[in-house]
Design a protein around this motif. Structure first.
Motif, PDB file in Angstrom:
ATOM      1  N   ASP A 148      74.057 -16.786 -63.927  1.00  0.00           N
ATOM      2  CA  ASP A 148      73.114 -15.700 -64.169  1.00  0.00           C
ATOM      3  C   ASP A 148      73.678 -14.423 -63.553  1.00  0.00           C
ATOM      4  O   ASP A 148      73.719 -14.273 -62.334  1.00  0.00           O
ATOM      5  N   LEU A 149      74.127 -13.503 -64.418  1.00  0.00           N
ATOM      6  CA  LEU A 149      74.734 -12.262 -63.904  1.00  0.00           C
ATOM      7  C   LEU A 149      73.681 -11.219 -63.560  1.00  0.00           C
ATOM      8  O   LEU A 149      74.009 -10.104 -63.151  1.00  0.00           O
ATOM      9  N   GLU A 150      72.410 -11.592 -63.705  1.00  0.00           N
ATOM     10  CA  GLU A 150      71.281 -10.706 -63.370  1.00  0.00           C
ATOM     11  C   GLU A 150      71.385  -9.347 -64.074  1.00  0.00           C
ATOM     12  O   GLU A 150      71.154  -8.308 -63.468  1.00  0.00           O
ATOM     13  N   LEU A 151      71.755  -9.404 -65.350  1.00  0.00           N
ATOM     14  CA  LEU A 151      71.867  -8.155 -66.107  1.00  0.00           C
ATOM     15  C   LEU A 151      70.493  -7.781 -66.652  1.00  0.00           C
ATOM     16  O   LEU A 151      69.719  -8.647 -67.046  1.00  0.00           O
ATOM     17  N   GLU A 152      70.235  -6.487 -66.670  1.00  0.00           N
ATOM     18  CA  GLU A 152      68.961  -6.035 -67.217  1.00  0.00           C
ATOM     19  C   GLU A 152      69.119  -5.645 -68.668  1.00  0.00           C
ATOM     20  O   GLU A 152      70.106  -5.016 -69.050  1.00  0.00           O
ATOM     21  N   SER A 153      68.130  -5.999 -69.450  1.00  0.00           N
ATOM     22  CA  SER A 153      68.168  -5.653 -70.864  1.00  0.00           C
ATOM     23  C   SER A 153      68.036  -4.136 -71.000  1.00  0.00           C
ATOM     24  O   SER A 153      67.150  -3.530 -70.409  1.00  0.00           O
ATOM     25  N   ILE A 154      68.943  -3.513 -71.764  1.00  0.00           N
ATOM     26  CA  ILE A 154      68.851  -2.060 -71.971  1.00  0.00           C
ATOM     27  C   ILE A 154      69.061  -1.710 -73.435  1.00  0.00           C
ATOM     28  O   ILE A 154      69.589  -2.502 -74.206  1.00  0.00           O
TER      29      ILE A 154
ATOM     30  N   GLU B 224      71.100  -0.568 -82.545  1.00  0.00           N
ATOM     31  CA  GLU B 224      69.810   0.056 -82.221  1.00  0.00           C
ATOM     32  C   GLU B 224      68.683  -0.578 -83.056  1.00  0.00           C
ATOM     33  O   GLU B 224      67.596  -0.851 -82.561  1.00  0.00           O
ATOM     34  N   LEU B 225      69.007  -0.831 -84.295  1.00  0.00           N
ATOM     35  CA  LEU B 225      68.046  -1.484 -85.185  1.00  0.00           C
ATOM     36  C   LEU B 225      67.693  -2.879 -84.647  1.00  0.00           C
ATOM     37  O   LEU B 225      66.526  -3.257 -84.593  1.00  0.00           O
ATOM     38  N   MET B 226      68.720  -3.603 -84.224  1.00  0.00           N
ATOM     39  CA  MET B 226      68.479  -4.936 -83.650  1.00  0.00           C
ATOM     40  C   MET B 226      67.547  -4.839 -82.467  1.00  0.00           C
ATOM     41  O   MET B 226      66.601  -5.606 -82.316  1.00  0.00           O
TER      42      MET B 226
ATOM     43  N   GLN C 101      67.730  -8.535 -77.459  1.00  0.00           N
ATOM     44  CA  GLN C 101      68.069  -8.024 -76.135  1.00  0.00           C
ATOM     45  C   GLN C 101      69.565  -7.685 -76.053  1.00  0.00           C
ATOM     46  O   GLN C 101      70.399  -8.438 -76.581  1.00  0.00           O
ATOM     47  N   PHE C 102      69.856  -6.588 -75.381  1.00  0.00           N
ATOM     48  CA  PHE C 102      71.247  -6.189 -75.121  1.00  0.00           C
ATOM     49  C   PHE C 102      71.447  -5.975 -73.629  1.00  0.00           C
ATOM     50  O   PHE C 102      70.540  -5.517 -72.934  1.00  0.00           O
TER      51      PHE C 102
END
Ligand code: HQG
Length: 185
Positions: free
Chosen positions: A88-94, A152-154, A160-161
């Motif tokens: 778990d790299l603890e990345l935040e969805s942005i 962006e559409l996704m 999630q990105f």
């Protein structure tokens, strides 16, 4: 350290920090961190000589900033690219930019058109902001084909990105409807 040695150590670190820590009997924690002193000792047991100075040099000079230390430099991990599944790299969805790119090769295209981009053996699908990087990634396997992703559409559709510390965009999968096959042969 010359470039060749640097690359050799980078490859070794990729192997043990992203894919197979067990080959030197190293343990990563749930966030992918290895204890620096343990890594050095266990590498040495396998006749792979690394010092803290060498690690510091590789972290700083690595072309893709693949590795990072924690604050007090007692731990090190890979920023992305893991095939180990439980990291778990603890990345935040942005929110991603309008488009992202993925470099691949022609032999995969039929399947990608059918099933979209899959993470295959890694933890995520890897995307980049610029064509140049995508071109480089694709070139590892032959003549590159660049796919343009409607990121962006996704995102607006609820996908999630994440962006790793070394600027690689990550997502779980890209369905074919969001892929433009720009220069498909
Ligand atoms: C393809 C390197 C068939 C995908 C690079 C790629 C990157 C499919 C391959 C990072 C598919 C997976 C990641 C589908 C995807 N059917 N083939 N449905 N979906 N593929 O190496 O993106 O140097 O796991 O196109 O620079 O090539 O290691 O991913 O060709 O940033 O730091 O399956 O690895 O970074 O290959 O590369 P990979 P990638 P490092």
């Amino acid at each position: 350290m010359n470039e060749k040695e640097n690359r050799k150590i980078s490859k070794f670190l990729s192997l043990i920090l992203r894919h197979q820590p067990e080959i030197i009997n190293l343990k990563l924690d749930r966030n992918g961190w290895a204890e620096v002193h343990e890594l050095i000792q266990k590498a040495k047991n396998r006749n792979f000589y690394i010092t803290k100075d060498i690690l510091e040099e590789v972290v700083v000079t690595n072309d893709k900033k693949r590795f990072v230390f924690n604050e007090d430099k007692s731990k090190i991990r890979a920023n992305q690219g893991h095939s180990l599944q439980n990291i778990d790299l603890e990345l935040e969805s942005i929110q991603p930019p309008e488009f992202l790119y993925h470099g691949t090769v022609s032999k995969f295209i039929d399947n990608i058109q059918l099933k979209g981009l899959k993470k295959m053996s890694r933890q995520h699908v890897h995307l980049s902001e610029d064509l140049k990087t995508a071109n480089k990634v694709g070139s590892r396997r032959g003549k590159p084909i660049i796919l343009k992703i409607q990121s962006e559409l996704m995102f607006k559709e609820g996908y999630q990105f994440y962006k790793s510390e070394n600027e690689v965009w990550l997502t779980d999968a890209v369905p074919p409807i969001f892929i433009d096959f720009i220069n498909k042969l």
